[in-house]
Design a protein around this motif. Sequence first.
Motif, PDB file in Angstrom:
ATOM      1  N   GLY A  35       0.802  -1.205   0.000  1.00 14.94           N
ATOM      2  CA  GLY A  35       0.000   0.000   0.000  1.00 14.94           C
ATOM      3  C   GLY A  35       0.840   1.261   0.000  1.00 14.94           C
ATOM      4  O   GLY A  35       2.079   1.204   0.041  1.00 14.94           O
ATOM      5  N   TRP A  36       0.154   2.367  -0.052  1.00 13.34           N
ATOM      6  CA  TRP A  36       0.791   3.682  -0.022  1.00 13.34           C
ATOM      7  C   TRP A  36       0.239   4.489   1.132  1.00 13.34           C
ATOM      8  O   TRP A  36      -0.973   4.504   1.374  1.00 13.34           O
ATOM      9  CB  TRP A  36       0.525   4.428  -1.336  1.00 13.34           C
ATOM     10  N   PHE A  37       1.131   5.157   1.816  1.00  9.02           N
ATOM     11  CA  PHE A  37       0.795   6.101   2.860  1.00  9.02           C
ATOM     12  C   PHE A  37       1.453   7.426   2.493  1.00  9.02           C
ATOM     13  O   PHE A  37       2.377   7.465   1.673  1.00  9.02           O
ATOM     14  CB  PHE A  37       1.320   5.620   4.223  1.00  9.02           C
ATOM     15  N   ARG A  38       1.000   8.481   3.109  1.00 10.73           N
ATOM     16  CA  ARG A  38       1.631   9.781   2.864  1.00 10.73           C
ATOM     17  C   ARG A  38       1.683  10.583   4.161  1.00 10.73           C
ATOM     18  O   ARG A  38       0.869  10.387   5.055  1.00 10.73           O
ATOM     19  CB  ARG A  38       0.875  10.557   1.783  1.00 10.73           C
ATOM     20  N   GLN A  39       2.652  11.478   4.201  1.00  6.73           N
ATOM     21  CA  GLN A  39       2.793  12.345   5.352  1.00  6.73           C
ATOM     22  C   GLN A  39       3.147  13.742   4.886  1.00  6.73           C
ATOM     23  O   GLN A  39       4.189  13.950   4.244  1.00  6.73           O
ATOM     24  CB  GLN A  39       3.863  11.819   6.324  1.00  6.73           C
ATOM     25  N   ALA A  40       2.272  14.676   5.195  1.00  2.00           N
ATOM     26  CA  ALA A  40       2.498  16.080   4.863  1.00  2.00           C
ATOM     27  C   ALA A  40       3.205  16.749   6.037  1.00  2.00           C
ATOM     28  O   ALA A  40       3.114  16.269   7.176  1.00  2.00           O
ATOM     29  CB  ALA A  40       1.170  16.760   4.566  1.00  2.00           C
ATOM     30  N   PRO A  41       3.889  17.852   5.802  1.00  2.00           N
ATOM     31  CA  PRO A  41       4.589  18.545   6.883  1.00  2.00           C
ATOM     32  C   PRO A  41       3.640  18.905   8.016  1.00  2.00           C
ATOM     33  O   PRO A  41       2.561  19.457   7.791  1.00  2.00           O
ATOM     34  CB  PRO A  41       5.134  19.795   6.204  1.00  2.00           C
ATOM     35  N   GLY A  42       4.028  18.560   9.229  1.00  2.00           N
ATOM     36  CA  GLY A  42       3.235  18.885  10.391  1.00  2.00           C
ATOM     37  C   GLY A  42       2.023  18.007  10.607  1.00  2.00           C
ATOM     38  O   GLY A  42       1.237  18.258  11.528  1.00  2.00           O
ATOM     39  N   LYS A  43       1.865  16.986   9.792  1.00  2.00           N
ATOM     40  CA  LYS A  43       0.711  16.103   9.922  1.00  2.00           C
ATOM     41  C   LYS A  43       1.161  14.669  10.148  1.00  2.00           C
ATOM     42  O   LYS A  43       2.295  14.306   9.865  1.00  2.00           O
ATOM     43  CB  LYS A  43      -0.164  16.184   8.673  1.00  2.00           C
ATOM     44  N   GLU A  44       0.230  13.864  10.633  1.00  2.00           N
ATOM     45  CA  GLU A  44       0.526  12.458  10.836  1.00  2.00           C
ATOM     46  C   GLU A  44       0.453  11.714   9.502  1.00  2.00           C
ATOM     47  O   GLU A  44      -0.227  12.128   8.567  1.00  2.00           O
ATOM     48  CB  GLU A  44      -0.464  11.855  11.837  1.00  2.00           C
ATOM     49  N   ARG A  45       1.145  10.588   9.478  1.00  2.00           N
ATOM     50  CA  ARG A  45       1.087   9.747   8.288  1.00  2.00           C
ATOM     51  C   ARG A  45      -0.321   9.202   8.123  1.00  2.00           C
ATOM     52  O   ARG A  45      -0.945   8.788   9.103  1.00  2.00           O
ATOM     53  CB  ARG A  45       2.103   8.617   8.400  1.00  2.00           C
ATOM     54  N   GLU A  46      -0.802   9.169   6.888  1.00  2.00           N
ATOM     55  CA  GLU A  46      -2.151   8.682   6.637  1.00  2.00           C
ATOM     56  C   GLU A  46      -2.168   7.680   5.493  1.00  2.00           C
ATOM     57  O   GLU A  46      -1.345   7.733   4.576  1.00  2.00           O
ATOM     58  CB  GLU A  46      -3.095   9.851   6.309  1.00  2.00           C
ATOM     59  N   PHE A  47      -3.118   6.783   5.576  1.00  2.00           N
ATOM     60  CA  PHE A  47      -3.318   5.757   4.559  1.00  2.00           C
ATOM     61  C   PHE A  47      -3.845   6.387   3.280  1.00  2.00           C
ATOM     62  O   PHE A  47      -4.690   7.285   3.315  1.00  2.00           O
ATOM     63  CB  PHE A  47      -4.304   4.713   5.094  1.00  2.00           C
ATOM     64  N   VAL A  48      -3.370   5.906   2.139  1.00  5.35           N
ATOM     65  CA  VAL A  48      -3.841   6.388   0.851  1.00  5.35           C
ATOM     66  C   VAL A  48      -4.572   5.277   0.098  1.00  5.35           C
ATOM     67  O   VAL A  48      -5.725   5.430  -0.291  1.00  5.35           O
ATOM     68  CB  VAL A  48      -2.679   6.913  -0.016  1.00  5.35           C
ATOM     69  N   ALA A  49      -3.884   4.152  -0.122  1.00  7.81           N
ATOM     70  CA  ALA A  49      -4.470   3.056  -0.885  1.00  7.81           C
ATOM     71  C   ALA A  49      -3.675   1.795  -0.640  1.00  7.81           C
ATOM     72  O   ALA A  49      -2.491   1.862  -0.280  1.00  7.81           O
ATOM     73  CB  ALA A  49      -4.484   3.378  -2.378  1.00  7.81           C
ATOM     74  N   SER A  50      -4.321   0.642  -0.842  1.00  9.52           N
ATOM     75  CA  SER A  50      -3.620  -0.632  -0.711  1.00  9.52           C
ATOM     76  C   SER A  50      -4.242  -1.656  -1.645  1.00  9.52           C
ATOM     77  O   SER A  50      -5.363  -1.491  -2.126  1.00  9.52           O
ATOM     78  CB  SER A  50      -3.650  -1.142   0.735  1.00  9.52           C
ATOM     79  N   ILE A  51      -3.457  -2.695  -1.907  1.00  8.31           N
ATOM     80  CA  ILE A  51      -3.916  -3.777  -2.761  1.00  8.31           C
ATOM     81  C   ILE A  51      -3.524  -5.105  -2.128  1.00  8.31           C
ATOM     82  O   ILE A  51      -2.384  -5.266  -1.664  1.00  8.31           O
ATOM     83  CB  ILE A  51      -3.344  -3.629  -4.188  1.00  8.31           C
ATOM     84  N   ASN A  52      -4.483  -6.006  -2.093  1.00  9.67           N
ATOM     85  CA  ASN A  52      -4.222  -7.346  -1.567  1.00  9.67           C
ATOM     86  C   ASN A  52      -3.351  -8.102  -2.568  1.00  9.67           C
ATOM     87  O   ASN A  52      -3.643  -8.107  -3.758  1.00  9.67           O
ATOM     88  CB  ASN A  52      -5.550  -8.051  -1.323  1.00  9.67           C
ATOM     89  N   TRP A  53      -2.282  -8.726  -2.066  1.00 12.62           N
ATOM     90  CA  TRP A  53      -1.271  -9.293  -2.956  1.00 12.62           C
ATOM     91  C   TRP A  53      -1.798 -10.444  -3.797  1.00 12.62           C
ATOM     92  O   TRP A  53      -1.442 -10.604  -4.954  1.00 12.62           O
ATOM     93  CB  TRP A  53      -0.073  -9.760  -2.127  1.00 12.62           C
TER      94      TRP A  53
END
Length: 115
Positions: A35-53
Amino acid sequence: QVQLVESGGGLVQAGGSLRLSCAASGRTISIYALGWFRQAPGKEREFVASINWSEGNTYYADSAKGRFTISRDVNTVYLHMNSLKPEDTAVYSCNAVDRISGDYWGQGTQVTVSS
C-alpha cells in the motif's frame, strides 16, 4: 525480508497527474498486501491506498477515491494519481505487510502539487 524502492515523485501543477512506483524484492512470497501512505509537513502519516497481494482487492482513503488508482504488475505496485490538488503534497511511502515478519517501508518519495 522485503525491500521496497519507490520512484516517480516530483513537482506537478494542480490538476496534473503522477504515477508512483514501488518495486518489491526479497521474500515477496509472504507479502499479504502492499500500500501507499503519505505524510504532509506537520501532519501524521495517513493511509492512501492498498492492494491485496493475492486477490488483488483494492482499498482507498476517501481523499483518494475517484482520483487515485492502485495497481500491481508482478512485484511492482503503482499509484496512479490524477486531478492532483495542493493538499496532496506529501512524502509518499510504500508499505508492505508480510504475513510472517510484519511491516516494511520504502524510503519515501516527495510529491509536490503547486497551485
